[in-house]
Structures are given as C-alpha cells and as structure tokens.
Design an enzyme around this catalytic site. Structure first.
Site, PDB file in Angstrom:
ATOM      1  CG  HIS A 167      -1.047 -76.006  17.545  1.00 32.61           C
ATOM      2  ND1 HIS A 167      -0.273 -75.834  18.665  1.00 32.61           N
ATOM      3  CD2 HIS A 167      -2.256 -76.406  18.005  1.00 32.61           C
ATOM      4  CE1 HIS A 167      -0.977 -76.125  19.741  1.00 32.61           C
ATOM      5  NE2 HIS A 167      -2.182 -76.473  19.370  1.00 32.61           N
ATOM      6  NE  ARG A 168      -6.514 -74.443  17.846  1.00 34.05           N
ATOM      7  CZ  ARG A 168      -6.598 -75.161  16.732  1.00 34.05           C
ATOM      8  NH1 ARG A 168      -5.905 -74.827  15.670  1.00 34.05           N
ATOM      9  NH2 ARG A 168      -7.363 -76.221  16.681  1.00 34.05           N
ATOM     10  CE  LYS A 206      -2.880 -66.329  28.604  1.00 32.54           C
ATOM     11  NZ  LYS A 206      -1.807 -65.975  29.528  1.00 32.54           N
ATOM     12  CG  ASP A 237     -11.381 -78.292  23.205  1.00 32.97           C
ATOM     13  OD1 ASP A 237     -10.601 -78.211  22.238  1.00 32.97           O
ATOM     14  OD2 ASP A 237     -12.330 -79.097  23.263  1.00 32.97           O
ATOM     15  CE  LYS A 295      -0.621 -76.195  32.284  1.00 39.20           C
ATOM     16  NZ  LYS A 295      -0.185 -75.202  33.299  1.00 39.20           N
ATOM     17  CB  SER A 340      -5.344 -66.977  31.182  1.00 36.93           C
ATOM     18  OG  SER A 340      -4.575 -66.637  32.296  1.00 36.93           O
ATOM     19  CE  LYS A 358       5.584 -71.150  33.110  1.00 38.56           C
ATOM     20  NZ  LYS A 358       4.274 -71.688  33.483  1.00 38.56           N
TER      21      LYS A 358
HETATM   22  N1  GLU Z   1       1.208 -69.960  35.042  1.00 38.83           N
HETATM   23  C1  GLU Z   1       0.007 -70.671  34.826  1.00 38.83           C
HETATM   24  C2  GLU Z   1       0.287 -72.059  34.288  1.00 38.83           C
HETATM   25  O1  GLU Z   1       1.394 -72.538  34.337  1.00 38.83           O
HETATM   26  C3  GLU Z   1      -0.999 -69.900  33.994  1.00 38.83           C
HETATM   27  C4  GLU Z   1      -0.631 -69.640  32.577  1.00 38.83           C
HETATM   28  C5  GLU Z   1      -1.608 -68.719  31.867  1.00 38.83           C
HETATM   29  O2  GLU Z   1      -2.640 -68.352  32.422  1.00 38.83           O
HETATM   30  O3  GLU Z   1      -1.298 -68.370  30.740  1.00 38.83           O
HETATM   31  O4  GLU Z   1      -0.600 -72.735  33.855  1.00 38.83           O
END
Ligand code: GLU
Length: 481
Positions: free
Chosen positions: A69-70, A74, A103, A98, A367, A110
C-alpha cells in the site's frame, strides 16, 4: 536459545494473524477488509548456486512482501539456519503493521537465507550475499524505489555494503543506488545512530511507559525506570544496546542476560559493556566474572523480575512457559517473541506487554531517515547547523547585554551548539516513539473493548493500512476506533 521439547499449535504466521483478528474484532472493522490486509502479497523461494572451494552449493532463500500500500516495501534480511517461509511471511507481515503504527511510509517485507554464517569464511559469505542480492535485484525485490532491505538476525552493516555493491554493479547509472539498503556504515551512505537505533527505541519506549503513572500502576510496578530489575534475553545488536542504554543511562539494574548456551545472573546488576566484551572474545557467557553462570537459560527466563525484555528470536514465550513467566512488564524488543497462546495466558494473568510492533520500531524508523538521507544525497543538518550556531551566539549576546550577566561555559555550549545528524536522528526517533505511544494510550482510554497495548497497536496499524486501501478504492471505509 532453542525451543526444544516445545510444540506450539500455531505457526508464527498464524500467531500474527490471530493477533490481528483479535484487533479487527475489538475495533469492529469490516472482516472483509481484514482479509485483504492480512494476505501476504508476494512470497518467493529463491534457490541459487555458489561455488564454495571446489564445490557448488545450492542455497535457499525467501523474500516476502506483505503489503505494498506504500512503496518501497521495507524489512530486514535474515541469515540463519532456522529460516523458513512461514517465518519470513510472518516477519514481513509484522513489518507492515510496524511501519503503519510508527507512521513510516513503507509497506512490509522480509528476506531470509537459510544458512549458518559461522560455517563460512568472510570471503565466502561475501560471495553468497552478492549472489543472493543479484537474484533479488533481478526480480525487483531489491530496489531503492520498490524494495529496501536492512540488517536483521545474522546480518549487519557489512552485508549491507555487499548488497549495495551488487546492486551498484547491476545498475551503475541509478543515482539513488545506495538507497536499496539501509543500515549501511557511515562511510557507505549510512546514517549516524542506525546501528543502535532499535535499542535506543526500546529505551525511548520504556521512558514513555514510565511517563504514564496510570500505566505503571496498572502493571503493578513502582514509579520510575531507575532501579527496576530487568532481564534481557539476547546479547545481539538489539539486546546489547537495549541493556547498555538502560543500565548506563537509566540506572536500571540488568539482573540477568540470557544467550545461547546459558545465562549470567547478578542481583546487583551486570556490567553490560564487560559482558559483551567477554561474549565476543569467548563466544559464550560462561566464565564471565561479573555474575553467576547458569547453564539452563530457559529457567532464567522464568526468574522473578520487574521487566522482562525478550530481544532474541520469535516464540520464546510460549504456551508451555507462559504460566511460569514471573514479571510485571514484558517489553518485546524481538520480533514475535510471544506466541498467540502465550499472549492469551499472559493477558489473563494481568501481565502488561508492550508489543514488538511498537517496541522495536526504532530500527525501521532510523532506516527511513537513512533512506531519505540517501535520496537527498546530503547529511541531515548540513545546511542549517552553522546557521543555528550563529543564531545561538546572537541570542546569547542579546541576553548577556540585556541582563548584564555572563552565561556559564556549560550554558553557552548548550545554547550555541547546532544539532548534529545524530541529535536530529535521536530527536526524530524519540518523537516517533512518543507519538505511537500516545496513539496506543488514546485508543485504550477511548475504546472500552481495547484494553491492552498489543490490540491497540494492531488496531491503529490496521486502520491506517485499511484507510490507504480505501483511498485506492480497494476496501470499505474504516470507522473511527
Ligand atoms: N530488521 C529490523 C526489523 O525487523 C529493521 C528493518 C528495517 O530497518 O527495515 O525491524
């Protein structure tokens, strides 16, 4: 840190979905929308060959994209022998929620590679990482605009440089190539404060909790973070930084640290810096002189304490030990450390839980800052730091002239100093953790059907994702929670 002898009835992925179901019911959301959100968009298994010595080895990895959706999506890249598809899907799913809660304008993803890094030399690991990154990039699972990876269990800034390098070789003309991964070292486009970001976020989350006397009282804890007796499971990047910040900056007593193959216990508090040095040099906790060594680490998880911080891997608090957990507050620094069944038992027992999707959001938050820094091709604060300093000096002179007094050197330095990149990163992280905590607290106060932090966190995340789907015409409107 194994789950030997224990069999949960649900997989990690199912546990996450059940927790979301619970939030959807409590919030009164349309179950159809829930179904759309819960589905994992893409899951790929990738097998690729690498020549190790004289032999060709075939490696197996997974990449999961929970929601887009975005964009970009990540998430971390995990290197571990226990990696499997269910786990990667669950972790991608958690990333979506998360990011929504914190936000952060990213979808969730993953990556995982089934490997025991200890079995390979540095050079071999570089080759393997390079080959995996190339496979991911070919399928557009690695891209600054579509899919951005980061460190996770078994990977660090070192692997991120190798991945960025592989991407650069394939797309040398892409101006934003370094933004295909975050968690890079400063010398390769990283940002100040990323390495310790998750641990810092855990510290900020706990500060938030202790700023709310009613929440502290409801958990049965005494006021103030100082002096609380804490047990930390895991001395990797997250566990180490959490324990370090809490003991050195909050005067918390870390009375036990649990790792693979045992635990160290010291009721007077453990010196975390010394323990980490020992752990790195001897590859274990045994022999550390600053506390008693206990071989059965799982038993230490059940030791009495004020705050228990699981900062290792998933499913460490499960149906078989949930009744024996002897703490008032669980702070989930790891992803998915509590299974659904254990969560139900602990809720019943009145143990307060600050959930993973809130507590460990610090990593992805910083990040996000790194990614925007890479896109802007400039360090944060570069344009205004000196300007702010000059303004500070002017204010100080005006004050001194008006009052006829001279400021102390300490005050002078505080007023005059412009913010460094690290100051800005910490400020942005603290703000994110404060906002998310306030959102959860507000929902708990407002909605009588939601009375725990996990349900509140999921309800907020689902509402935000659902709203985004609604705006795209893919879901029903979401009502206020
Ligand atoms: N591995 C970290 C997590 O599970 C960081 C993920 C990230 O920075 O994209 O939240």
């Amino acid at each position: 840190m194994t789950n030997e002898g224990f069999k949960e009835t649900m997989t990690f992925r199912e546990c996450v979905d059940r927790m979301v179901d619970r939030a959807i019911i409590a919030s009164g959301f349309d179950p159809g929308t829930g179904k759309i959100i819960q589905a994992c968009n893409v899951v790929s298994q990738i097998k690729f060959p690498v020549k190790i010595g004289n032999k060709i080895e075939i490696f197996t990895g997974w990449w999961a994209q929970h929601s887009s959706h975005r964009l970009p999506v990540k998430g971390g890249l995990r290197f571990a022998p226990i990696v499997n598809q269910d786990e990667i899907e669950a972790l991608a799913t958690l990333m979506s929620y998360k990011c929504a809660l914190a936000d952060i304008p990213f979808g969730g993803a993953k990556g995982g590679l089934c490997i025991n890094p200890a079995n390979y030399s540095k050079n071999e690991l570089r080759q393997i990482t390079h080959a995996f990154a190339t496979e991911l990039a070919r399928k557009e699972y690695l891209s600054p605009s579509l899919s951005v990876l980061a460190p996770d269990l078994g990977t660090s800034s070192r692997e991120m440089v190798w991945i960025a390098d592989a991407y650069k070789n394939m797309f040398p003309e892409n101006l934003n190539q370094s933004a295909c991964v975050t968690g890079k070292p400063l010398t390769h486009g990283g940002i100040a404060g990323r390495t310790e970001a998750t641990g810092k976020g855990v510290q900020y989350a706990l500060r938030q909790f202790f700023h709310h006397p009613d929440a502290v009282e409801a958990a049965g804890l005494s006021d103030g973070l100082e002096g609380q007796r804490v047990i930390v499971q895991g001395l990797g990047n997250v566990g180490y930084h959490t324990a370090k910040f809490l003991s050195e900056e909050e005067d918390v007593k870390v009375i036990a640290v649990i790792e693979r193959g045992g635990a160290i216990v010291n009721p007077d508090g453990i010196n975390i810096h010394n323990l980490r040095q020992h752990f790195a040099n001897s590859d274990g906790l045994k022999g550390f002189e600053g506390g008693d060594y206990i071989e059965n680490g799982s038993s230490v998880l059940e030791m009495e304490c004020d705050i228990l911080i699981p900062a290792a891997i998933e499913s460490q608090i499960h149906a078989n030990n949930a009744m024996a957990i002897n703490t008032k507050l669980i702070v989930e620094a790891a992803n998915g450390p509590t299974t659904y069944e254990a969560d139900e038992i602990l809720r019943e027992r009145g143990v307060t839980i600050l959930p993973d999707l809130y507590v460990n959001a610090g990593g992805v938050t910083v990040s996000y800052f790194e990614w925007t820094r890479n896109l802007s091709h400039m360090r944060f604060g570069r344009m205004q730091r000196r300007y702010d300093e000059l303004r500070g000096i002017t204010y100080l002179h005006v004050l001194e002239e008006l009052t006829g007094k001279t400021a102390s050197d300490k005050l002078r330095n505080e007023i005059v100093r412009g913010a460094s990149e690290l100051d800005l990163v910490r400020s942005g992280l603290d703000d994110t953790m404060q906002m998310a905590f306030t959102d959860m607290r507000d929902i708990i106060k407002r909605n009588e059907k939601i009375n725990d932090f996990r349900t509140a966190a999921y309800a907020i995340a689902v509402a935000k994702i659902a709203h985004s789907y609604y705006e795209q015409g893919l879901a029903e409107p979401v009502q206020d929670i």
